[in-house]
Scaffold this motif. Sequence first.
Motif, PDB file in Angstrom:
ATOM      1  N   GLU A  94       0.831  -1.208   0.000  1.00 45.51           N
ATOM      2  CA  GLU A  94       0.000   0.000   0.000  1.00 45.51           C
ATOM      3  C   GLU A  94       0.867   1.260   0.000  1.00 45.51           C
ATOM      4  N   ARG A  95       1.922   1.254   0.808  1.00 46.22           N
ATOM      5  CA  ARG A  95       2.840   2.389   0.840  1.00 46.22           C
ATOM      6  C   ARG A  95       3.538   2.561  -0.507  1.00 46.22           C
ATOM      7  N   ALA A  96       3.960   1.442  -1.110  1.00 45.78           N
ATOM      8  CA  ALA A  96       4.651   1.493  -2.395  1.00 45.78           C
ATOM      9  C   ALA A  96       3.757   2.092  -3.480  1.00 45.78           C
ATOM     10  N   LEU A  97       2.483   1.702  -3.494  1.00 48.54           N
ATOM     11  CA  LEU A  97       1.551   2.224  -4.487  1.00 48.54           C
ATOM     12  C   LEU A  97       1.351   3.726  -4.325  1.00 48.54           C
ATOM     13  N   LEU A  98       1.213   4.179  -3.086  1.00 51.11           N
ATOM     14  CA  LEU A  98       1.048   5.614  -2.826  1.00 51.11           C
ATOM     15  C   LEU A  98       2.278   6.402  -3.262  1.00 51.11           C
ATOM     16  N   LEU A  99       3.449   5.887  -2.907  1.00 49.82           N
ATOM     17  CA  LEU A  99       4.689   6.563  -3.279  1.00 49.82           C
ATOM     18  C   LEU A  99       4.871   6.601  -4.787  1.00 49.82           C
TER      19      LEU A  99
END
Length: 243
Positions: A94-99
């Motif tokens: 989820e963090r990777a997608l946002l970044l």
Amino acid sequence: MENIGGVDVTGSFGDADKALEYAENNIVEFALLDTEIPGMDGLELGRRLKEICPGIVLIYMIGDSSRIVDVIKMKADYCILMPYDRNDIEDAVERALLLSRRQKKSLSARMFGRFDLFLNGQVLYFKNAKSKELLALCMDRCGGNVSMEEVIDKLWPERVYDEKVKKLYRKAVMNLQGTLKEKGITELFQTTRGSCHISKEKVDCDYYTYLVEPEKNGEMFQGDYLFDYSWGEETLANLMHEY
């Protein structure tokens, strides 16, 4: 990872060299790495991946907590402490997608062919043709300063350099600033006294991408460049000669 939505697992590697070889020839937006990899330190692999794919999101799995400081120093995006479970992996994704979404530029320009500027995939309409041409000229200069004298020479070659034509230059500048401001674009086009330029890092551009690696991106250039503007022929001639 394969059962987590929003992620396309394109490769899994136990060998650092094979991972680098894959990144050289494919688009990689996210890498989940161990700090301990056979044949190469995991942080060194991360640094080399960043060189190949500047926008890549790096998340590390760490078994030795003493390495957290090293991960922070090399500017990785996130880390997971072992042992981990599925919730930790889902959180990392989820963090990777946002970044990844944040790092993608919303502005893009097409210079091979007819010049156009796009915002989130939608073409921008310029009410004033000269303001669009002014932006194209600044893009052609790849972020370098373009003097008022040069702009006038390129955009109004038939006019005498006097106060009247200087007013036309200022009008084009104001119209360009107004068009961009309406769309919330405030950092792309910059002016100083008697000159202007674009902030190259604020826009994706086929011409700029091509110049970085012309051999790798050869299919992008098919012999057309800013064909609406006669002054673009100089750059086109250089492209044809060099590449």
